[in-house]
Design a protein around this motif. Structure first.
Motif, mmCIF file in Angstrom:
data_model
loop_
_atom_site.group_PDB
_atom_site.id
_atom_site.type_symbol
_atom_site.label_atom_id
_atom_site.label_comp_id
_atom_site.label_asym_id
_atom_site.label_seq_id
_atom_site.Cartn_x
_atom_site.Cartn_y
_atom_site.Cartn_z
ATOM 1 N N GLU B 351 0.807 -1.217 0.000
ATOM 2 C CA GLU B 351 0.000 0.000 0.000
ATOM 3 C C GLU B 351 0.840 1.268 0.000
ATOM 4 O O GLU B 351 0.359 2.318 -0.390
ATOM 5 N N TYR B 352 2.067 1.180 0.467
ATOM 6 C CA TYR B 352 2.852 2.414 0.597
ATOM 7 C C TYR B 352 4.155 2.403 -0.191
ATOM 8 O O TYR B 352 4.944 3.335 -0.104
ATOM 9 N N ARG B 379 8.557 9.229 5.527
ATOM 10 C CA ARG B 379 7.549 8.403 4.853
ATOM 11 C C ARG B 379 7.281 7.142 5.657
ATOM 12 O O ARG B 379 6.131 6.767 5.857
ATOM 13 N N VAL B 381 7.722 6.520 8.849
ATOM 14 C CA VAL B 381 7.015 6.796 10.100
ATOM 15 C C VAL B 381 5.552 7.145 9.819
ATOM 16 O O VAL B 381 4.635 6.655 10.492
ATOM 17 N N SER B 382 5.325 7.947 8.786
ATOM 18 C CA SER B 382 3.945 8.342 8.461
ATOM 19 C C SER B 382 3.129 7.142 8.003
ATOM 20 O O SER B 382 1.944 7.011 8.352
ATOM 21 N N ALA B 383 3.762 6.261 7.231
ATOM 22 C CA ALA B 383 3.048 5.064 6.776
ATOM 23 C C ALA B 383 2.692 4.179 7.975
ATOM 24 O O ALA B 383 1.594 3.619 8.035
ATOM 25 N N GLU B 386 -0.275 5.635 9.597
ATOM 26 C CA GLU B 386 -1.472 5.346 8.804
ATOM 27 C C GLU B 386 -1.931 3.906 8.978
ATOM 28 O O GLU B 386 -3.127 3.637 9.064
ATOM 29 N N ARG B 389 -3.746 3.677 12.132
ATOM 30 C CA ARG B 389 -5.074 4.309 12.070
ATOM 31 C C ARG B 389 -6.064 3.428 11.300
ATOM 32 O O ARG B 389 -7.212 3.280 11.702
ATOM 33 N N ARG B 390 -5.596 2.822 10.222
ATOM 34 C CA ARG B 390 -6.519 2.107 9.340
ATOM 35 C C ARG B 390 -6.701 0.635 9.700
ATOM 36 O O ARG B 390 -7.730 0.063 9.384
#
Lengths: 286, 486
Positions: B351-352, B379, B381-383, B386, B389-390
């Motif tokens: 996905e990332y 990127r 860390v942000s992934a 995410e 969260r998801r």
């Protein structure tokens, strides 16, 4: 004497602008920043040799990326702007009295510095009291925010340079998370014409469409960008860009614009067939 | 901390220099390789570049010979030995697998005992299959929260040495894949006091030789041999590696062992990459790795700020089974967000578009090195934020342990070559396995030849398969059947 600036739009297509004077040239930690004075386009800002804006046609970009969401969402108070170190988007936003706060996140302080000095027409409202400037990595800044903004405007360079991270799924995901329940994200979406650009545009559209319930693309004609043809992405949690356009409300603000009108707003979302196909292709691949 | 004082001028890179000179001489090739500087294979030359195919050449007098180095390769070895603080360094072109195997084969012969932790890389046990040495496993301590195997405890090593005074060597992971170090200095002393060699698998420890405030390197600790994956944290090309030896070891003997299995057509791409990377680390390693540590520390802080994940670090150090921790390793425990490490690994890639080193039952490892930049860390860390969260969910039904104590029935070599039969995996409980089963990466066997198959191990294999681990080892690629002793 002939002095020309050239930019390759593809390895086989070159766009050249005659130069009067080279006003500024510096290498920052992130990129090479140049400002030229030109007879046709006025002052031109380039980053790593790519045209970011010219005085002559920046109004098209800055108006289209700002007024479209502002005319849809009835109550935008908190805005986050990513990139946009030249100040053009902020200048348009500060025309709205209802906006309470504008957070500008730009990774490269030298861009702002150069634009304040050489592009005062763009940078003129960076000192508005509602504007808060953060020199930070966009991902790092946004992932700390939850339901904090009504509008996020993503105005960064193209997806092949230092801004590559801002075209990724994780970027759009944290933007979604940083928006309130009726928030909107607008981004520059590149050009659909040349193959390399078109593929990048499809990739980022696919990522946005898989993140936001509403994801639409709109277009504008910008002479100094690749193929003179540019796209923006409109992504939102609730509002539809045409159905929820409140033309009366926007017109009652009496903002004077050179490109944007509420009629053009609607028209900009009607896309040529080849582009509709390209977008459908990636939407269906989900 | 190592003092980076070298006795030779580390600015030299003799193989690289010889190749530069060779290129200028424009020698006409009537020898192999047959592509003749790429001319015979334009598609390959176009893909890899003329610079690259132009130095894909054969051994010859001006460029020396890897099987018997006397000029530029010999000089490169001397420089490398100096850089790593070793008595001798061998340039290896068969991956660190070949370094590990040559190291074990140099120390052990048929029937010799070798003391080692069970959480070794498959290449170590493969070497035991080749030479017929008998493993004496020191079962590593397992961290209950993280589910991972740690280093060897001093008392456990002492016990193994006491119970097996005839063993010839002790092998140490320095560090493990997760970055965990045993007390290698004490283990070297215990081994030497008992008349045994101490060998180190430093596949993940190249930077210990060059960075500051790193765990102690094997050579510094007095180990007799070490296999160093220059291509991992050191920046050389994949498949290039170093084998280091100390003063107790006969370099001539090791060379003979290496030549048993190593190619006689050593690649100059690989050798020059070792030469250039060694020079780079000797000259700039300190600054390079302090940047890597800073990035990893930053990433740990940011990942831990997300919540749910645990990016572990030096706080785990306990003076024994976690004697030290390699701060360049970004190891992250994922089970508390309800996802197996392998699931996070797959999500990151699918996905990332982010490829990390591995994910296993409860953890992931992102490999940070010389080539990383801040923007890609953001990127990652942000992934991860995410994904939480998801995809976050409850932790029920998740296995916690990466490591199961093996029941060794017979030696790896005996089991590997013994008469065997294939049985359905489900019907194999209680039988003795004759092949490997492992998730790759990390490549640490769940079952090795000669070990008893238990219900617990089968549960683990089924779970790892269901979660999407790439399982390798058995003859049956689907891993529905397994070979067992008759």
């Amino acid at each position: 004497m002939e002095l020309w600036f050239s930019e390759f739009h593809t390895p086989d297509v070159k766009h050249s602008i005659r130069i009067n004077r080279h006003l500024y040239s510096k290498q920052s930690d992130y990129q090479r920043i140049d400002i030229f004075d030109t007879p046709e386009f006025g002052r031109v800002l380039t980053l790593d040799g790519n045209v970011m804006l010219t005085e002559r046609d920046e109004f098209i970009y800055d108006e289209m990326i700002t007024h479209v969401p502002m005319a849809v969402h009835p109550n935008i108070q908190d805005v986050l702007v990513i990139g946009a170190g030249d100040g053009g988007v902020v200048r348009e936003l500060t025309r709205y009295e209802k906006i309470v706060r504008i957070d500008l996140v730009e990774m490269d302080p030298m861009v702002l510095e150069a634009c304040r000095t050489y592009l005062p027409e763009n940078a003129c409202r960076l000192d508005d009291t509602r504007v808060h400037i953060y020199y930070d990595n966009a991902l790092r800044f946004i992932r700390r925010c939850t339901a904090k903004y009504d509008l996020i405007i993503v105005d960064t360079t193209d997806p092949f340079g230092p801004s590559e991270s801002n075209f990724t799924r994780e970027f759009y995901g944290i933007c979604y998370n940083a928006l309130r329940d009726d928030g909107i994200m607008v981004n520059q979406q590149g050009s659909p014409f040349y193959k390399h650009d078109a593929e990048a545009m499809q990739r980022s559209h696919m990522r946005i469409a898989s993140t936001f319930p509403v994801s639409r693309v709109y277009q504008a004609h910008i002479p100094t960008y690749a193929a003179g043809y540019w796209l923006f992405g409109f992504a939102s949690k609730q509002y539809h860009p045409i159905d929820d356009l409140d033309a009366k409300r926007w017109s009652s603000l009496h903002l004077k614009t050179q490109y944007y009108t509420t009629k053009l707003h609607v028209g900009a979302f009607y896309l040529p067939a080849f582009l509709e196909n390209m977008l459908r292709e990636v939407e269906q691949s989900q | 901390m190592r003092e980076t004082k070298f006795t030779i001028d580390q600015k030299r890179a003799p193989i690289y220099e010889a190749l530069q000179t060779f290129r200028q001489m424009r020698v006409v090739p009537f020898d192999v390789p047959g592509h003749k500087r790429g001319r015979g294979n334009p598609e390959l030359a176009d893909f890899l570049g003329e610079q690259c195919v132009g130095i894909d050449v054969n051994s010859m007098k001006p460029l020396d010979n890897l099987c018997h180095p006397i000029s530029v390769i010999r000089e490169a070895e001397i420089l490398a030995a100096d850089a790593f603080g070793a008595a001798h360094a061998f340039l290896m072109v068969g991956g660190t697998t070949s370094s590990v195997q040559s190291m074990v084969l140099s120390a052990c012969k048929r029937g010799d005992k070798i003391i080692l932790p069970r959480n070794v890389h498959r290449s170590v046990i493969n070497a035991l299959v080749l030479c017929g040495a008998i493993p004496v496993y020191v079962n590593p301590e397992v961290d209950q929260r993280l589910g991972i195997s740690l280093g060897m405890q001093r008392s456990q090593v002492a016990k193994a040495i006491r119970e097996n005074p005839d063993a010839v060597a002790v092998l140490v992971n320095n560090p493990t894949y997760y970055g965990i170090c045993s007390d290698i200095q004490s283990i070297v002393k215990m081994a030497h006091d008992a008349g045994m060699y101490c060998l180190a698998d430093e596949a993940h420890g190249t930077h210990f030789y060059f960075g500051e405030e790193m765990p102690v390197s094997a050579m510094k600790a007095g180990a007799d041999m070490s296999a160093v994956s220059m291509h991992k944290s050191g920046g050389s090309l994949t498949q290039s590696s170093f084998l280091l030896t100390g003063t107790n070891i006969s370099a001539g003997h090791v060379r003979q062992i290496i030549n048993l299995t190593q190619t006689t057509s050593g690649s100059y791409l690989l050798m020059s990459s070792l030469d250039i990377s060694r020079r780079n680390l000797a000259l700039r390693g300190k600054e390079v790795f302090s940047r890597v540590v800073r990035m990893a520390d930053y990433a740990r802080e940011e990942v831990n700020a997300i919540g749910g994940y645990y990016a572990f670090g030096k706080e785990l150090i306990n003076g024994d089974s976690i004697y030290d921790f390699d701060s360049t390793k970004l190891s992250i425990h994922t089970r508390d967000i309800g996802l197996a490490g392998i699931e996070v690994y797959d999500l990151l890639r699918d996905e990332y578009d982010i490829q990390i080193e591995f994910g296993d039952i409860g953890n992931i490892l992102a490999y940070l090195s010389i080539g990383d930049r801040r923007q890609e860390l953001e990127r990652l860390v942000s992934a991860l934020a995410e994904i939480r969260r998801r995809h976050q969910r409850g932790t029920s039904g998740l296995l916690s342990q990466e490591y199961i104590d093996p029941q060794v029935v017979t030696s790896p070599q005996e089991a590997f070559y013994a008469p065997k039969r294939s049985v359905p995996l489900k019907e194999s409980i209680g039988l003795v396995c004759s092949e490997f089963v492992m998730c790759y990466p990390p490549g640490i066997p769940i079952l090795a030849p000669g070990e008893r198959i238990t219900a617990e191990i089968l549960d683990y294999i089924e779970y790892a398969k269901a979660k999407g681990c790439s399982m390798t080892g058995p003859e049956d690629p689907e891993i529905l059947y397994i070979n067992v002793l008759q």
